[in-house]
Enzyme design. Structure first.
Site, PDB file in Angstrom:
ATOM      1  N   GLU A 271       0.792  -1.234   0.000  1.00 25.14           N
ATOM      2  CA  GLU A 271       0.000   0.000   0.000  1.00 25.14           C
ATOM      3  C   GLU A 271       0.819   1.275   0.000  1.00 25.14           C
ATOM      4  O   GLU A 271       0.511   2.211  -0.755  1.00 25.14           O
ATOM      5  CB  GLU A 271      -1.000   0.000   1.154  1.00 25.14           C
TER       6      GLU A 271
ATOM      7  N   HIS B  19     -11.563  -3.878   9.005  1.00 29.76           N
ATOM      8  CA  HIS B  19     -12.130  -3.859   7.649  1.00 29.76           C
ATOM      9  C   HIS B  19     -13.510  -3.213   7.601  1.00 29.76           C
ATOM     10  O   HIS B  19     -14.287  -3.479   6.680  1.00 29.76           O
ATOM     11  CB  HIS B  19     -12.237  -5.283   7.092  1.00 29.76           C
TER      12      HIS B  19
END
Ligand SMILES: Cc1ncc(C[n+]2csc(CCOP(=O)(O)OP(=O)(O)O)c2C)c(N)n1
Ligand SMILES: Cc1ncc(C[n+]2csc(CCOP(=O)(O)OP(=O)(O)O)c2C)c(N)n1
Ligand SMILES: [Mg+2]
Ligand SMILES: [Mg+2]
Lengths: 366, 327, 366, 327
Positions: free
Chosen positions: D63, D132
């Site tokens: 990322e 999440h």
């Protein structure tokens, strides 16, 4: 060696990777009585993991799981069982989103695991964690992580503590091949080597990260060479042979305990989709068939049966044990709503004020 | 350590670390240049002589792993003080801080806590530019599971750090680079307010000024100046933003009916926004005027001395705004 | 070779590192007329960098710099000059907090650089950036960074663009040895190798990261081996010889242009403290003396003088050029306060509302 | 693309990407599983067939470097759409996003911009757990230099993404995982409000509800229910949080004198705090009641369906609160 060789050609055809290092010798079947005794024990653990994961799939199909983000470790049992077999009481470890098997192999209660996967109050985390965040700190589990690579640096800290206190314990980070592309792994390995920490980095290379095959994520597929470049002992082992995995892990664990950290990549195959809803359309049936043929559980069973072991009773007993986990999970209650505000901070601190209570106070004005 | 002594903010922080390390074998410092170098701002200078390199652990430049290692050490039973040389580097560590440290107790159902302190420093004042002058406490305050302490005074530099080192949860401890050299006559044996309690530094009937960290000094200066003109302002130093001692703020605001919040961080969606929103909603019927936010501009910080100075609240702006508010 | 040999033993004594790879041959003085012509040009650039940095130090001493976070590249001139000599128009690059020399060697105007270091409106960034954030995008400079490692991944993106557009350009990331411990470097190198990007990673290894010597930051000091483990060409070169640096950089740049990314570590020494206020108490006088003796500028000068070059006039001319940068910086004005709200967003967007204006509106109510 | 058609939020996003890529060769998508896999939530499914693997660039799981590479590509002249599979991973990228992308134009004196879009999704609804399921838009809104778009409707899923792809600055574009499957009859040829303008979805004299993303639908449902009881609420969908169209909010609040802000993110120091503070300070003399914040609890999100649901505002809570506010 036949199966092994076909897999090699298969590798060549599909760009999967021929396991290097010890792997080449790993398909030789065990011979001594000792190893057979060991193999029987390892088989039992691998079967428990396999059956547990099958039940997790069933829980989902029955609509009783909390969500669909369930990652099965079927096909990877030798990594979980082989490596944890080299661990001792007092050792700590962190796991990734596909860590059910590792946790179970370290002694977890499958009932409480299944209950957590169902999001129930009897689960290890009271329904707060779920499949990707099960842990029993009492077993040295420093947590399962839903952030790829997120649990890796914690073993550096746990290793520092073990070294400083001279406990002789090691700390093991388990993660997948996808985490090999996360920078924090290299920062962590560098620290482990620099400070000579009792730490082990275990990469469960099931060839796939979601829909990305390892050779689509990197050009450098000899993963252990990266660890070596940072000053750690590095090795790749073929997961087909659980005894070989345990042996490699044992050597590395012994070295880690005296301050020589290591990295072990276990080559295996992710038998099923990434999570419950993924049908793996991105890979060929041939590849899947051949990948699934590399089954450490079947390999161990063959070897034992060839030695005259009758494993049917054991398998049945394990099936019953795992069936019970589903009933337990389903029978368990949802966590009470008021547990929601607990555990954000330590028990002595006041809990966060619920929004509704805040609103009551503000709207109460006249 | 009884009795008055002249101490700097920097010295008080060092004293707190030393006392904590003497009392508790499990406390250790981990970060860049904390040992041999003595800290980029000299806070840990000399400590390595007494406590050794094991307890003042110099690290490679690997912020994510520094915080991650501290999380692991805390879970494994010790009490790490991780140091981020600049709060500006928080961005590299926010996964370990916000997804790991902040959530571990909760995600795992309360099985374990992460008793670590993340020491860092922020703010303007050294022409250090856009990546070395920020005030990022709002990111922390917005994250459930993280405590947040920001000392304004020499006395608190010592006591807030000691208190932070007794918390069962991760504490982000943000110092202000502009305060390190400030000195005061303090008696560290004098107790500080309890953890999580604000300090009322001044009481007045006309206005309540709520602040923290360096801006507290601007607020006090403004209050003194106002007092010359017969206007009396209360000045509240929040000390910790999590826990937030709103009851002390409420009490003061309900008496005076006018509030001004002062923060160095960018105004939009910052700490000042939370304080103003909270006061506005909870003290609505007591307010004679809108709660006024004096905060940093919503822009990056320039290296130019002139632009940097103008990018955050100055003592003059705090005073001018207070005067107009009570006018 | 004498100097070189003493440095080797010095290395052994103080744990600095013997430069590997080409380094061993790098102390052979140039012979051909061609290389001498080149060397003269390279010397000129190195001298300009050296003198500019000396003037930066003077600006600080005179209290005219914006702050004290000024990082001088004295001792590292061969890295800046040797590598940029292998770059072409259209190539892009990112630099670190010690990047004055690189930027100057790529064609920057030292007057505007000095003005920026003083935080003046005539500076490259109008006084917003400062020493650690000088850049001229027109020269392909994608920015200087105050975040160690922060500028590295940008070259992956610039490399993608160059490859997609077939411009033949490369993108070069310059950073220090300290950045070798930042994970983002490995993520970036992995992408560069995976996508065969025209990218070069250049580590200026001056042996120190603030007060931490390279062997105190890692056990794996053969830095180029890490790049190799990720599938890049990797090499370490001794910075004492600017011609050798240019040659190594040229080979790597040529390879990068055709999709073979590389990593080059240039071994040198940070002659002075980390920033202006650092007196380097953490290292010995012996080490500093021997480190400073490894002076690529002096080395080049010796070689040229031995060939009969008279460089005094050139040095004087450069001294005058750089003296003028100080006068220019001091004579320049502070940026106007109203420039503060420009450049946060694109020119067509309204500027952020100043706090004082917001307060005026709110307090204006009656 | 004229005329009414039934489209899902997911389809509209895909359409926007496809149209933008057809119009502009420089637009490309870079992220994990965006190509062959078609995106974790299927947004980019099929695009690789038309645009190829170069323009739907599957990345390793890195990322920080994904965002950093997008920053570099944007500076080098293209228009990357970087994808973060979950906004929860923002923490790993905040240095590249907040210290690089957000500050580059400013630090370098306006020489260059970073015209990139960071597409991601957040929110609750899938029992995905604490790492999440978050709503982290406040981090972005607090960071000067970053634009922030959060579509609530199918029509905006298309138009806001197209508009984001025309901005000269980095835009963080946050979708809601709970909206992907929502369908609507839309005419994409119908223009959307300009970039930076809020949408007034409903007008009423009794209450103004200000929201964005999925909570807009709770607000609308509440408004409908109130209407049954003769109470009329305005509902404002902010669409973008930076730019923030405060004038539209002000106008509505000054008419009705009562405001409620609704956000899924944690309440403390979140987006709701900024909106409430801003309304309270700018509309002070028009407010008959305190501005009420309905927002997420200040806790991590549990995997348990029951706990997850209770952790963020439900339609019932929004309605109940609105009723009491106007009572
Ligand atoms: C930081 C981060 N990025 C992306 C994801 C989404 N994600 C979850 S698992 C996964 C693949 C991981 O692959 P690997 O590490 O090989 O583990 P495996 O699933 O094969 O066991 C991805 C991309 C995530 N959870 N965290
Ligand atoms: C992410 C980050 N961590 C720490 C720092 C503080 N810092 C600035 S320069 C530096 C040392 C860097 O060493 P190196 O990379 O070798 O570059 P050099 O200073 O030697 O040129 C440090 C720790 C920073 N600016 N950014
Ligand atoms: Mg995998
Ligand atoms: Mg260095």
């Amino acid at each position: 060696m036949y199966l092994h060789l076909t897999f090699v050609t298969h590798h060549a055809r599909h760009g999967l990777f021929f396991p290097i290092g010890r792997a080449v010798t790993s398909t030789i079947a065990p011979t001594s009585a000792q190893t057979n005794a060991d193999l029987a024990g390892l088989y039992r653990q691998m079967r428990r993991v396999r059956t547990f994961e099958e039940r997790v799939g069933e829980l989902f199909v029955r609509g009783e799981s909390a969500g669909s983000m369930l990652h099965l470790s079927i096909g990877e049992e030798s990594a979980a069982v082989g490596v944890t077999a080299a661990m001792r009481d007092g050792d700590t470890f962190t796991t990734h989103h596909r860590g059910h098997g590792i946790f179970l192999a370290r002694g977890a209660d499958p009932k409480r695991m299944m209950a957590e996967i169902a999001g129930k109050e009897t689960g290890y985390c009271g329904g707060k964690g779920g499949s990707m965040h099960i842990a029993d700190m009492g077993l040295g589990h420093l947590g399962a992580n839903a952030i790829v690579g997120g649990g890796i640096p914690a073993v550096v800290g746990a290793g520092l503590v073990a070294k400083r206190r001279g406990t002789g314990a090691i700390s093991v980070a388990f993660f997948g091949d996808g985490a090999m592309q996360q920078g924090i792994l290299y920062e962590s390995m560098n620290m482990a080597a620099l400070w000579e920490l009792p730490v082990l980095f275990v990469c469960i290379n099931n060839q796939w990260g979601m829909g990305t095959r390892i050779d689509q994520a990197t050009r450098a597929t000899a993963l252990h060479e990266r660890a070596q470049a940072f000053g750690l002992a590095g090795e790749t082992i073929d997961g087909i042979d659980v005894l070989a995995v345990r042996e490699a892990a044992q050597d590395m664990a012994d070295a880690a305990r005296v301050g020589r950290p290591g990295f072990l990549a276990v080559e295996c195959y992710r038998f099923f989709g990434h999570a419950r809803k993924d049908k793996s359309p991105y890979r060929s049936d041939t590849e899947e068939a051949e990948g699934r043929a590399r089954d450490p559980l079947a390999r161990a069973r063959e070897a034992l049966v060839a030695e005259g072991h009758d494993l049917d009773a054991l398998d049945a007993e394990i099936a019953a044990e795992m069936d019970a986990t589903i009933d337990y999970a389903i029978a368990s209650a949802e966590p009470a709503l008021d547990t929601m505000f607990a555990d954000v901070y330590g028990p002595s601190a006041p809990e966060p004020e619920p929004v509704s209570m805040r609103l009551d106070r503000i709207l109460a004005r006249e | 350590m009884a009795g008055l002594e002249k101490l700097s903010y920097r010295d008080a922080l060092r004293r707190a670390l030393a006392d904590a390390m003497r009392e508790d074998e499990d406390v250790f410092v981990i970060g860049e240049e904390v040992g041999r170098y003595g800290g980029a701002y000299g806070v840990t200078k000399g400590l390595i002589e007494e406590f050794g390199a094991d307890r003042l652990l110099d690290t490679p430049i690997s912020e994510p792993a520094i915080v991650g290692a501290a999380v692991g050490a805390a879970m494994a039973g010790m009490r790490p003080v991780a140091e981020l040389m600049y709060v500006d580097f928080l961005g590299m560590t926010m996964d370990q801080l916000c997804n790991q440290a902040a959530k571990i107790r909760y995600m795992f159902g309360g099985q374990i806590g992460v008793p670590m302190v993340l020491r860092t420093q922020g703010g303007t004042g050294r022409s250090a530019g856009a990546q070395h002058s920020q005030s990022l406490e709002a990111y922390v305050m917005h994250t459930p599971g993280l405590r947040l302490a920001m000392p304004a005074t020499v006395h608190d530099a010592y006591h807030l750090l000691r208190q932070s080192l007794r918390q069962p949860d991760p504490v982000v401890f943000i110092e202000h680079k502009g305060l390190y050299a400030t000195e005061a006559e303090v008696d560290l044996s004098r107790p500080a307010p309890d953890w999580g309690r604000a300090a009322i530094l001044r009481e007045g009937e006309d206005l309540a000024i709520v602040s923290y960290s360096r801006q507290v000094h601007h607020a006090l200066a403004a209050a003194e100046a106002l007092s010359q003109r017969g206007v009396e302002a209360s000045v509240i130093d929040l000390r910790t933003l999590n826990p937030l001692d709103f009851e002390t703020v409420r009490a003061a605001v309900e008496i005076v009916g006018r509030a001004m919040v002062v923060s160095e961080g960018p105004m939009t969606a910052g700490v000042a926004a939370e304080l103003a929103a909270r006061i506005s909603e909870e003290c609505f019927d007591y307010l004679e005027d809108p709660v006024v936010r004096v905060a940093g501009e919503d822009i990056p910080i320039s290296v130019s001395v002139a632009l940097e100075r103008a990018s955050v609240p100055t003592a003059e702006l705090v005073l001018r705004t207070a005067q107009r508010l009570v006018a």
